[in-house]
Design a protein around this motif. Structure first.
Motif, PDB file in Angstrom:
ATOM      1  N   ARG A  47      42.460  40.630  37.990  1.00 40.66           N
ATOM      2  CA  ARG A  47      41.255  39.659  37.662  1.00 40.66           C
ATOM      3  C   ARG A  47      41.207  38.396  38.644  1.00 40.66           C
ATOM      4  O   ARG A  47      40.173  37.838  38.918  1.00 40.66           O
ATOM      5  N   MET A  48      42.426  38.022  38.988  1.00 42.26           N
ATOM      6  CA  MET A  48      42.743  36.778  39.802  1.00 42.26           C
ATOM      7  C   MET A  48      42.432  37.158  41.111  1.00 42.26           C
ATOM      8  O   MET A  48      41.726  36.279  41.687  1.00 42.26           O
ATOM      9  N   TRP A  64      45.811  41.814  35.131  1.00 42.77           N
ATOM     10  CA  TRP A  64      45.827  40.372  35.318  1.00 42.77           C
ATOM     11  C   TRP A  64      45.779  40.007  36.798  1.00 42.77           C
ATOM     12  O   TRP A  64      44.845  39.091  37.345  1.00 42.77           O
ATOM     13  N   TYR A  98      37.324  44.757  38.162  1.00 37.18           N
ATOM     14  CA  TYR A  98      36.484  43.481  37.920  1.00 37.18           C
ATOM     15  C   TYR A  98      35.221  43.606  39.154  1.00 37.18           C
ATOM     16  O   TYR A  98      35.247  42.295  39.900  1.00 37.18           O
ATOM     17  N   THR A 144      38.474  37.280  41.097  1.00 37.40           N
ATOM     18  CA  THR A 144      38.123  35.793  40.945  1.00 37.40           C
ATOM     19  C   THR A 144      38.320  34.911  42.552  1.00 37.40           C
ATOM     20  O   THR A 144      37.463  34.156  42.633  1.00 37.40           O
ATOM     21  N   TYR A 203      35.160  33.283  44.509  1.00 41.47           N
ATOM     22  CA  TYR A 203      35.413  32.022  45.282  1.00 41.47           C
ATOM     23  C   TYR A 203      35.092  31.688  46.674  1.00 41.47           C
ATOM     24  O   TYR A 203      34.428  30.916  47.043  1.00 41.47           O
ATOM     25  N   ARG A 248      35.740  29.081  39.480  1.00 40.61           N
ATOM     26  CA  ARG A 248      37.200  28.575  39.032  1.00 40.61           C
ATOM     27  C   ARG A 248      37.182  28.091  37.699  1.00 40.61           C
ATOM     28  O   ARG A 248      38.005  28.430  36.970  1.00 40.61           O
ATOM     29  N   GLY A 275      39.091  33.414  31.400  1.00 30.35           N
ATOM     30  CA  GLY A 275      40.148  34.516  31.705  1.00 30.35           C
ATOM     31  C   GLY A 275      41.366  33.720  31.520  1.00 30.35           C
ATOM     32  O   GLY A 275      42.290  34.516  30.705  1.00 30.35           O
ATOM     33  N   THR A 310      35.177  29.202  35.433  1.00 26.56           N
ATOM     34  CA  THR A 310      35.137  30.217  34.534  1.00 26.56           C
ATOM     35  C   THR A 310      36.432  30.969  34.208  1.00 26.56           C
ATOM     36  O   THR A 310      36.785  31.390  33.191  1.00 26.56           O
ATOM     37  N   PHE A 311      37.063  30.972  35.374  1.00 25.92           N
ATOM     38  CA  PHE A 311      38.383  31.495  35.136  1.00 25.92           C
ATOM     39  C   PHE A 311      39.443  30.704  34.158  1.00 25.92           C
ATOM     40  O   PHE A 311      40.298  31.225  33.373  1.00 25.92           O
ATOM     41  N   THR A 324      50.447  33.269  37.766  1.00 28.37           N
ATOM     42  CA  THR A 324      49.401  32.296  37.382  1.00 28.37           C
ATOM     43  C   THR A 324      49.744  31.004  38.064  1.00 28.37           C
ATOM     44  O   THR A 324      48.721  30.314  38.464  1.00 28.37           O
TER      45      THR A 324
END
Length: 533
Positions: free
Chosen positions: A237-238, A234, A187, A241, A245, A261, A268, A263-264, A291
């Motif tokens: 992706r976090m 995952w 990403y 992001t 941010y 955020r 996501g 968008t996440f 998460t």
């Protein structure tokens, strides 16, 4: 000579993608004289890709091949190599398995030059292969031509995390030191796009389709965006992001940082929540823990900007230490969202997620317009020799459905490969059903009228108060409801019909008419069984 000739470098990156890289490069060359060079960066391929690129370079002197001597493990490093090698005033990025549609570079360059912007962006479409079905990416941003003087004036720009549907002024990237993360960083475009927005460029937006993103779900090696089965995807992706941010916040762009955020939460989180029931217990437990930890840093304003489904999924995660209600979360994460029973409330009548999670309140459902409510409709399709019946059940939702007074439902079977093709359309009345605890409709379905293909079921609920709600129905499971059925047909002799639940839980239908169609489908099934054995 056209005044805009030889103004753009197109950077094509690839690794072991011999079946597609030639098509990608040719699509860039086909843009015409506006392209000064196609810089093909090969990330140490071993499948013959370098030889294909050398052949293209021999055909057209605009092709420059950059060979890496070691594989970078990601997309960022070869793109950075392309930035370093570019000699034209503007540049674009193209992946080896995608294409540029005709006129794409011209459309972007003319907008950038006309408005003096260092960045121009246009519409990307996701093309599902082999079906050819196309889905626009962030179409709201590209409905009409526009010039945005600063990204903060349109925070939704942070929703478009792609780097490939844009034209960049080369010296803008170099002067601001804007590069991709190096090495095995997934990403990477999240971070790159944040760095671009943090630099505060003016942006020209065009409604033209400028990039075709090929989605090959059956590919032997899935793309990063599709290879989501492992927890590392995952985590990546976090992390991407989080970095996006922090980049935007560090640049003083608080509204854009908050949009990252949002968008996440909206994209996501909903995407991965839909797939949780497909994962094993170990994945679910780790995903839930990771998460929750990530979301614990979000503040109330971050959640307030998100869609209701994304916000609710996050609230359930934060309220529960262990995975729970996975199938209900999957339905809520669908598009459109469906909130399935039970519909719990506190002693004072406040709607809540469940009796044991009263802190997750749903009071907003009492005030949201009907067209945005996550109403739930159950669907049962029973293929039969004489008459196939579709039965729908609309659930109550804290009194809102009853107050709107259900009247009827418009039903469409839409071809998955071409959403403009409606194979069958019907209208039915919604009748109160005390036994079912809601409103029901039942009607015959002429399966022979659909023809071969995969058909999605779309509903429009109509109410006597003048409102309506577009949705998809939840596929009811049970004996004889989902699975293959062979049905006699006057028109085709025989039909193979398979009602099934999509990843988001909606009812869909596969149809193969005629003996040849039945034989073909059963043959594919047999080959899959042999393969797995």
């Amino acid at each position: 000579m056209h005044p805009h000739d030889a103004q753009v470098s197109v950077v094509v990156i690839g690794y072991d993608d011999a079946p597609h890289v030639t098509h990608a490069v040719r699509s860039a060359l086909a843009q015409g004289g506006v392209v000064r060079e196609v810089i093909a960066v090969d990330d140490c391929s071993t499948d013959g890709s370098p030889e294909l690129l050398d052949a293209l370079a021999a055909e057209d002197p605009r092709v420059r091949v950059v060979r890496r001597t070691d594989n970078s493990g990601g997309c960022g490093t070869p793109r950075n190599d392309g930035i370093d090698a570019a000699t034209a005033p503007y540049l674009m990025f193209l992946d080896s398995d995608d294409v540029l549609p005709p006129g794409a570079v011209d459309a972007l360059l003319m907008a950038a030059v006309a408005h003096g912007t260092p960045l121009a962006a246009g519409l990307c479409v996701r093309r599902e292969l082999p079906s050819g079905r196309e889905v626009p990416w962030q179409p709201e941003l590209y409905e009409r031509s526009a010039v945005v003087s600063h990204p903060s004036r349109r925070p939704r720009l942070a929703y478009d995390t792609l780097c490939v549907n844009k034209l960049y002024r080369t010296d803008f990237l170099r002067e601001h030191g804007i590069r991709f993360p190096e090495g095995r960083f997934r990403y990477e475009d999240f971070v790159f796009s944040a760095r671009v927005l943090a630099a505060g460029p003016s942006i020209a937006l065009v409604p033209d389709t400028v990039y075709v993103w090929h989605v090959r779900r059956a590919a032997e090696r899935l793309s990063i965006s599709l290879d989501r089965a492992g927890i590392d995807n995952w985590k990546a992706r976090m992390e991407a992001t989080r970095q996006a941010y922090e980049i935007l916040l560090g640049a003083g762009e608080k509204r854009l940082a908050r949009a990252a955020r949002t968008t996440f939460l909206d994209r996501g989180l909903r995407m991965y929540a839909r797939e949780l029931p497909l994962r094993d217990a170990g994945y679910r437990t780790e995903w839930w823990k990771l998460t929750r930890a990530y979301l614990s840093d979000f503040d109330a304003a971050d959640f307030a900007q998100a869609s209701v489904p994304g916000r609710l999924i996050a609230q359930v995660l934060l309220a529960s230490e262990q995975p729970r209600d996975l199938h209900r979360l999957k339905e809520l994460a669908a598009r459109p969202a469906r909130l399935t029973p039970p519909y719990a409330s506190t002693a004072d009548g406040t709607p809540v997620w469940s009796q044991d999670l009263p802190q997750v309140q749903l009071e907003h459902l009492l005030h949201r317009p009907m067209q945005h409510l996550p109403v739930a409709v159950d669907a049962e399709l029973r293929p039969r020799a004489r008459a196939t019946r579709l039965r729908l059940r609309l659930h109550e939702l804290y009194g809102r459905v009853e107050n709107a007074r259900p009247a009827g439902v418009d039903i469409e079977f839409v071809l998955r490969e071409d959403s403009t093709r409606v194979g069958l359309a019907r209208t039915a009345a919604l009748e109160p059903d005390a036994d079912a605890g809601g409103w029901t409709a039942e009607l015959p379905v002429d399966l022979a009228a659909l023809g071969s293909g995969t058909w999605d079921l779309r509903l429009t609920l109509r109410f006597d108060d003048g409102t309506s709600r577009d949705t998809t129905p939840h596929a009811v499971t049970g004996p004889g409801l989902l699975g293959r059925h062979v049905v006699p047909s006057v028109r085709h002799g025989v039909l193979l019909v398979q009602p099934y639940a999509t990843h988001s839980g909606a009812l869909a239908l596969r149809v193969a008419p005629g003996p040849r169609g039945v034989t073909s489908v059963m043959g594919r099934r047999f080959r899959r069984l042999i393969h797995w054995k």
